[in-house]
Design a protein around this motif. Sequence first.
Motif, mmCIF file in Angstrom:
data_model
loop_
_atom_site.group_PDB
_atom_site.id
_atom_site.type_symbol
_atom_site.label_atom_id
_atom_site.label_comp_id
_atom_site.label_asym_id
_atom_site.label_seq_id
_atom_site.Cartn_x
_atom_site.Cartn_y
_atom_site.Cartn_z
ATOM 1 N N ILE A 1 11.265 59.374 -12.528
ATOM 2 C CA ILE A 1 11.117 60.610 -11.753
ATOM 3 C C ILE A 1 12.301 60.781 -10.799
ATOM 4 N N VAL A 2 12.729 59.696 -10.153
ATOM 5 C CA VAL A 2 13.875 59.767 -9.246
ATOM 6 C C VAL A 2 15.136 60.167 -10.007
ATOM 7 N N LEU A 3 15.359 59.571 -11.162
ATOM 8 C CA LEU A 3 16.534 59.937 -11.968
ATOM 9 C C LEU A 3 16.490 61.393 -12.405
ATOM 10 N N PHE A 4 15.312 61.863 -12.774
ATOM 11 C CA PHE A 4 15.160 63.264 -13.182
ATOM 12 C C PHE A 4 15.467 64.204 -12.017
ATOM 13 N N VAL A 5 14.982 63.870 -10.834
ATOM 14 C CA VAL A 5 15.235 64.704 -9.656
ATOM 15 C C VAL A 5 16.711 64.689 -9.295
ATOM 16 N N LEU A 6 17.347 63.520 -9.355
ATOM 17 C CA LEU A 6 18.785 63.449 -9.081
ATOM 18 C C LEU A 6 19.587 64.271 -10.086
ATOM 19 N N LEU A 7 19.189 64.236 -11.338
ATOM 20 C CA LEU A 7 19.846 65.049 -12.361
ATOM 21 C C LEU A 7 19.687 66.533 -12.055
ATOM 22 N N LEU A 8 18.494 66.936 -11.639
ATOM 23 C CA LEU A 8 18.278 68.343 -11.282
ATOM 24 C C LEU A 8 19.132 68.747 -10.086
ATOM 25 N N PHE A 9 19.214 67.885 -9.063
ATOM 26 C CA PHE A 9 20.066 68.183 -7.912
ATOM 27 C C PHE A 9 21.513 68.359 -8.350
ATOM 28 N N PHE A 10 22.005 67.484 -9.213
ATOM 29 C CA PHE A 10 23.377 67.566 -9.700
ATOM 30 C C PHE A 10 23.605 68.872 -10.465
ATOM 31 N N LEU A 11 22.677 69.201 -11.372
ATOM 32 C CA LEU A 11 22.839 70.412 -12.177
ATOM 33 C C LEU A 11 22.790 71.677 -11.328
ATOM 34 N N PHE A 12 21.876 71.719 -10.362
ATOM 35 C CA PHE A 12 21.794 72.901 -9.509
ATOM 36 C C PHE A 12 22.981 73.002 -8.563
ATOM 37 N N ASP A 13 23.535 71.879 -8.146
ATOM 38 C CA ASP A 13 24.748 71.905 -7.332
ATOM 39 C C ASP A 13 25.910 72.483 -8.128
ATOM 40 N N LYS B 1 4.572 47.344 -13.348
ATOM 41 C CA LYS B 1 5.807 47.588 -14.112
ATOM 42 C C LYS B 1 5.905 49.048 -14.548
ATOM 43 N N LEU B 2 4.810 49.572 -15.079
ATOM 44 C CA LEU B 2 4.814 50.969 -15.525
ATOM 45 C C LEU B 2 4.967 51.908 -14.337
ATOM 46 N N SER B 3 4.311 51.605 -13.227
ATOM 47 C CA SER B 3 4.413 52.448 -12.031
ATOM 48 C C SER B 3 5.852 52.518 -11.540
ATOM 49 N N LEU B 4 6.504 51.364 -11.436
ATOM 50 C CA LEU B 4 7.887 51.346 -10.963
ATOM 51 C C LEU B 4 8.832 52.028 -11.953
ATOM 52 N N ALA B 5 8.590 51.843 -13.237
ATOM 53 C CA ALA B 5 9.424 52.503 -14.247
ATOM 54 C C ALA B 5 9.272 54.019 -14.165
ATOM 55 N N LEU B 6 8.061 54.491 -13.974
ATOM 56 C CA LEU B 6 7.835 55.934 -13.870
ATOM 57 C C LEU B 6 8.445 56.508 -12.605
ATOM 58 N N ILE B 7 8.338 55.769 -11.506
ATOM 59 C CA ILE B 7 8.955 56.235 -10.261
ATOM 60 C C ILE B 7 10.461 56.312 -10.423
ATOM 61 N N ALA C 1 -3.941 66.532 -13.076
ATOM 62 C CA ALA C 1 -3.298 66.567 -14.388
ATOM 63 C C ALA C 1 -4.077 65.740 -15.412
ATOM 64 N N SER C 2 -4.002 66.192 -16.644
ATOM 65 C CA SER C 2 -4.618 65.433 -17.727
ATOM 66 C C SER C 2 -3.570 64.861 -18.674
ATOM 67 N N ARG C 3 -2.296 65.173 -18.418
ATOM 68 C CA ARG C 3 -1.190 64.581 -19.163
ATOM 69 C C ARG C 3 0.098 64.812 -18.381
ATOM 70 N N GLY C 4 1.141 64.128 -18.754
ATOM 71 C CA GLY C 4 2.416 64.256 -18.061
ATOM 72 C C GLY C 4 2.734 63.024 -17.231
ATOM 73 N N LEU C 5 3.878 63.083 -16.562
ATOM 74 C CA LEU C 5 4.328 61.934 -15.780
ATOM 75 C C LEU C 5 3.410 61.661 -14.594
ATOM 76 N N GLY C 6 2.927 62.708 -13.963
ATOM 77 C CA GLY C 6 2.029 62.523 -12.825
ATOM 78 C C GLY C 6 0.731 61.852 -13.235
ATOM 79 N N TYR C 7 0.195 62.286 -14.343
ATOM 80 C CA TYR C 7 -1.032 61.667 -14.845
ATOM 81 C C TYR C 7 -0.786 60.209 -15.235
ATOM 82 N N LEU C 8 0.312 59.970 -15.921
ATOM 83 C CA LEU C 8 0.625 58.607 -16.353
ATOM 84 C C LEU C 8 0.841 57.683 -15.151
#
Length: 70
Positions: free
Chosen positions: A39-51, A30-36, A12-19
């Motif tokens: 990402i975890v919150l985003f995945v949990l939100l997706l699981f909730f919405l798809f459920d 600090k930035l690594s832990l904040a991004l992780i 990737a050249s941009r996005g959360l993975g690149y960052l």
Amino acid sequence: MKVAVAGEFVAASRGLGYLLSFAQSTYNAKLSLALIALIVLFVLLLFFLFDRLERHLLRWRPEGRAGGGA
């Protein structure tokens, strides 16, 4: 799915993975832990919405089956 996530970290050249890759390469913990956490919150939100979507679309199906099942 796992390949797509790994591909974003590698190519990737941009996005959360690149960052996240950039933060790790510059030893910015600090930035690594904040991004992780983000990402975890985003995945949990997706699981909730798809459920919720699954429950809405499959509301005709009974909740539990008699006789077991996986």
